[in-house]
Design a protein around this motif. Structure first.
Motif, PDB file in Angstrom:
ATOM      1  N   ALA A   6      -4.015  -7.081  11.356  1.00 45.44           N
ATOM      2  CA  ALA A   6      -5.298  -6.462  11.715  1.00 45.44           C
ATOM      3  C   ALA A   6      -5.249  -5.929  13.151  1.00 45.44           C
ATOM      4  CB  ALA A   6      -6.430  -7.477  11.558  1.00 45.44           C
ATOM      5  N   GLY A   7      -4.664  -6.698  14.049  1.00 46.83           N
ATOM      6  CA  GLY A   7      -4.525  -6.230  15.422  1.00 46.83           C
ATOM      7  C   GLY A   7      -3.659  -4.982  15.519  1.00 46.83           C
ATOM      8  N   ALA A   8      -2.574  -4.958  14.753  1.00 46.30           N
ATOM      9  CA  ALA A   8      -1.711  -3.775  14.747  1.00 46.30           C
ATOM     10  C   ALA A   8      -2.453  -2.563  14.195  1.00 46.30           C
ATOM     11  CB  ALA A   8      -0.455  -4.047  13.919  1.00 46.30           C
ATOM     12  N   HIS A   9      -3.323  -2.777  13.221  1.00 45.86           N
ATOM     13  CA  HIS A   9      -4.095  -1.667  12.643  1.00 45.86           C
ATOM     14  C   HIS A   9      -5.076  -1.083  13.655  1.00 45.86           C
ATOM     15  CE1 HIS A   9      -6.233   0.752   9.755  1.00 45.86           C
ATOM     16  NE2 HIS A   9      -7.354   0.143  10.075  1.00 45.86           N
ATOM     17  N   TYR A  10      -5.802  -1.954  14.339  1.00 47.00           N
ATOM     18  CA  TYR A  10      -6.864  -1.489  15.238  1.00 47.00           C
ATOM     19  C   TYR A  10      -6.382  -1.152  16.643  1.00 47.00           C
ATOM     20  CZ  TYR A  10     -10.252  -2.662  11.675  1.00 47.00           C
ATOM     21  OH  TYR A  10     -10.965  -2.698  10.510  1.00 47.00           O
ATOM     22  N   LEU A  11      -5.284  -1.732  17.083  1.00 48.47           N
ATOM     23  CA  LEU A  11      -4.885  -1.561  18.471  1.00 48.47           C
ATOM     24  C   LEU A  11      -3.646  -0.688  18.675  1.00 48.47           C
ATOM     25  CD1 LEU A  11      -5.435  -5.265  19.588  1.00 48.47           C
ATOM     26  CD2 LEU A  11      -7.000  -3.326  19.849  1.00 48.47           C
ATOM     27  N   THR A  12      -2.965  -0.320  17.599  1.00 51.45           N
ATOM     28  CA  THR A  12      -1.777   0.520  17.728  1.00 51.45           C
ATOM     29  C   THR A  12      -1.911   1.733  16.815  1.00 51.45           C
ATOM     30  OG1 THR A  12      -0.515  -0.516  15.945  1.00 51.45           O
ATOM     31  CG2 THR A  12      -0.359  -1.538  18.125  1.00 51.45           C
ATOM     32  N   ALA A  13      -0.958   2.617  16.913  1.00 50.26           N
ATOM     33  CA  ALA A  13      -0.938   3.806  16.053  1.00 50.26           C
ATOM     34  C   ALA A  13      -0.040   3.583  14.839  1.00 50.26           C
ATOM     35  CB  ALA A  13      -0.457   5.012  16.856  1.00 50.26           C
ATOM     36  N   ALA A  14       0.140   2.344  14.436  1.00 49.31           N
ATOM     37  CA  ALA A  14       0.996   2.031  13.288  1.00 49.31           C
ATOM     38  C   ALA A  14       0.419   2.656  12.021  1.00 49.31           C
ATOM     39  CB  ALA A  14       1.118   0.526  13.120  1.00 49.31           C
ATOM     40  N   ASN A  15       1.312   3.076  11.135  1.00 48.62           N
ATOM     41  CA  ASN A  15       0.919   3.693   9.882  1.00 48.62           C
ATOM     42  C   ASN A  15       0.132   2.692   9.036  1.00 48.62           C
ATOM     43  OD1 ASN A  15       0.848   4.775   7.269  1.00 48.62           O
ATOM     44  ND2 ASN A  15       2.752   5.876   7.590  1.00 48.62           N
ATOM     45  N   ALA A  16      -1.048   3.092   8.567  1.00 49.02           N
ATOM     46  CA  ALA A  16      -1.909   2.204   7.789  1.00 49.02           C
ATOM     47  C   ALA A  16      -1.263   1.799   6.469  1.00 49.02           C
ATOM     48  CB  ALA A  16      -3.261   2.860   7.547  1.00 49.02           C
ATOM     49  N   THR A  17      -0.496   2.692   5.868  1.00 49.19           N
ATOM     50  CA  THR A  17       0.163   2.369   4.606  1.00 49.19           C
ATOM     51  C   THR A  17       1.225   1.298   4.806  1.00 49.19           C
ATOM     52  OG1 THR A  17      -0.205   4.627   3.858  1.00 49.19           O
ATOM     53  CG2 THR A  17       1.422   3.356   2.651  1.00 49.19           C
ATOM     54  N   VAL A  18       1.947   1.397   5.895  1.00 55.22           N
ATOM     55  CA  VAL A  18       2.974   0.398   6.194  1.00 55.22           C
ATOM     56  C   VAL A  18       2.320  -0.961   6.431  1.00 55.22           C
ATOM     57  CG1 VAL A  18       4.743  -0.261   7.879  1.00 55.22           C
ATOM     58  CG2 VAL A  18       4.587   2.096   7.079  1.00 55.22           C
ATOM     59  N   LEU A  19       1.171  -0.994   7.065  1.00 53.82           N
ATOM     60  CA  LEU A  19       0.483  -2.255   7.319  1.00 53.82           C
ATOM     61  C   LEU A  19      -0.204  -2.795   6.073  1.00 53.82           C
ATOM     62  CD1 LEU A  19      -1.125  -1.432  10.779  1.00 53.82           C
ATOM     63  CD2 LEU A  19       0.888  -2.847  10.322  1.00 53.82           C
ATOM     64  N   PHE A  20      -0.564  -1.909   5.135  1.00 51.79           N
ATOM     65  CA  PHE A  20      -1.275  -2.350   3.934  1.00 51.79           C
ATOM     66  C   PHE A  20      -0.426  -3.281   3.082  1.00 51.79           C
ATOM     67  CE2 PHE A  20      -1.704  -1.704  -0.642  1.00 51.79           C
ATOM     68  CZ  PHE A  20      -2.977  -2.213  -0.836  1.00 51.79           C
ATOM     69  N   TRP A  21       0.833  -2.922   2.851  1.00 52.51           N
ATOM     70  CA  TRP A  21       1.633  -3.681   1.899  1.00 52.51           C
ATOM     71  C   TRP A  21       1.904  -5.117   2.334  1.00 52.51           C
ATOM     72  CZ3 TRP A  21       1.348  -2.512  -2.796  1.00 52.51           C
ATOM     73  CH2 TRP A  21       1.122  -1.198  -3.171  1.00 52.51           C
ATOM     74  N   PRO A  22       2.228  -5.400   3.582  1.00 58.23           N
ATOM     75  CA  PRO A  22       2.341  -6.819   3.954  1.00 58.23           C
ATOM     76  C   PRO A  22       1.003  -7.554   3.827  1.00 58.23           C
ATOM     77  CG  PRO A  22       3.316  -5.442   5.657  1.00 58.23           C
ATOM     78  CD  PRO A  22       2.669  -4.536   4.678  1.00 58.23           C
ATOM     79  N   ALA A  23      -0.094  -6.874   4.175  1.00 52.67           N
ATOM     80  CA  ALA A  23      -1.399  -7.518   4.037  1.00 52.67           C
ATOM     81  C   ALA A  23      -1.701  -7.796   2.571  1.00 52.67           C
ATOM     82  CB  ALA A  23      -2.488  -6.639   4.649  1.00 52.67           C
ATOM     83  N   PHE A  24      -1.360  -6.872   1.699  1.00 53.94           N
ATOM     84  CA  PHE A  24      -1.571  -7.054   0.261  1.00 53.94           C
ATOM     85  C   PHE A  24      -0.765  -8.246  -0.242  1.00 53.94           C
ATOM     86  CE2 PHE A  24      -0.258  -6.035  -4.116  1.00 53.94           C
ATOM     87  CZ  PHE A  24      -1.504  -5.983  -4.720  1.00 53.94           C
ATOM     88  N   ALA A  25       0.503  -8.317   0.162  1.00 54.62           N
ATOM     89  CA  ALA A  25       1.359  -9.414  -0.288  1.00 54.62           C
ATOM     90  C   ALA A  25       0.875 -10.762   0.245  1.00 54.62           C
ATOM     91  CB  ALA A  25       2.798  -9.159   0.153  1.00 54.62           C
ATOM     92  N   LEU A  26       0.327 -10.776   1.444  1.00 54.83           N
ATOM     93  CA  LEU A  26      -0.165 -12.029   2.019  1.00 54.83           C
ATOM     94  C   LEU A  26      -1.486 -12.483   1.412  1.00 54.83           C
ATOM     95  CD1 LEU A  26       0.681 -11.450   5.772  1.00 54.83           C
ATOM     96  CD2 LEU A  26       1.700 -13.145   4.260  1.00 54.83           C
TER      97      LEU A  26
END
Length: 124
Positions: A6-26
């Motif tokens: 969540a911090g990487a999503h809101y505080l960095t320019a990281a790709n949302a799709t790349v962040l979605f899949w680990p969050a989905f798996a967790l």
């Protein structure tokens, strides 16, 4: 780990799709653990609601979440996205941008014809 995502999503320019899949798996095991907590017997650490009531409770949470987000979006509409820009020309990009030629057709100063016209004549 979810807080880091969540911090990487809101505080960095990281790709949302790349962040979605680990969050989905967790979150999949968290959902299963929540469902088990509702349906297991009290002696096993659950609430003993049974499968039907546990499913109804989770469905109620889902419907309430969707209703909340819908109401929130209707109150405050998201900002409009900027118009797409063609990376090669820096001009506006339309839905058929990939069909445009990469370079303008060559102009023959002898005949006044463009290269595209010569190709059409050669095909005929």
């Amino acid at each position: 780990m979810l807080l880091l995502l969540a911090g990487a999503h809101y505080l960095t320019a990281a790709n949302a799709t790349v962040l979605f899949w680990p969050a989905f798996a967790l979150t999949r095991p968290l959902g299963a653990a929540g469902g088990d907590a509702l349906t297991k017997p009290v002696g096993a650490g659950g609430l003993c609601w049974g499968t039907a009531w546990g499913a109804a409770a989770l469905a109620l949470v889902l419907v309430a979440s969707v209703a909340f987000q819908t109401r929130r979006l209707r109150r405050r509409a998201p900002a409009l996205l900027p118009a797409p820009v063609d990376r090669r020309t820096a001009g506006p990009s339309g839905p058929t941008a990939h069909l445009r030629p990469r370079r303008p057709p060559r102009h023959d100063s002898r005949t006044g014809q463009t290269g595209v016209a010569w190709i059409a004549v050669a095909v005929l």
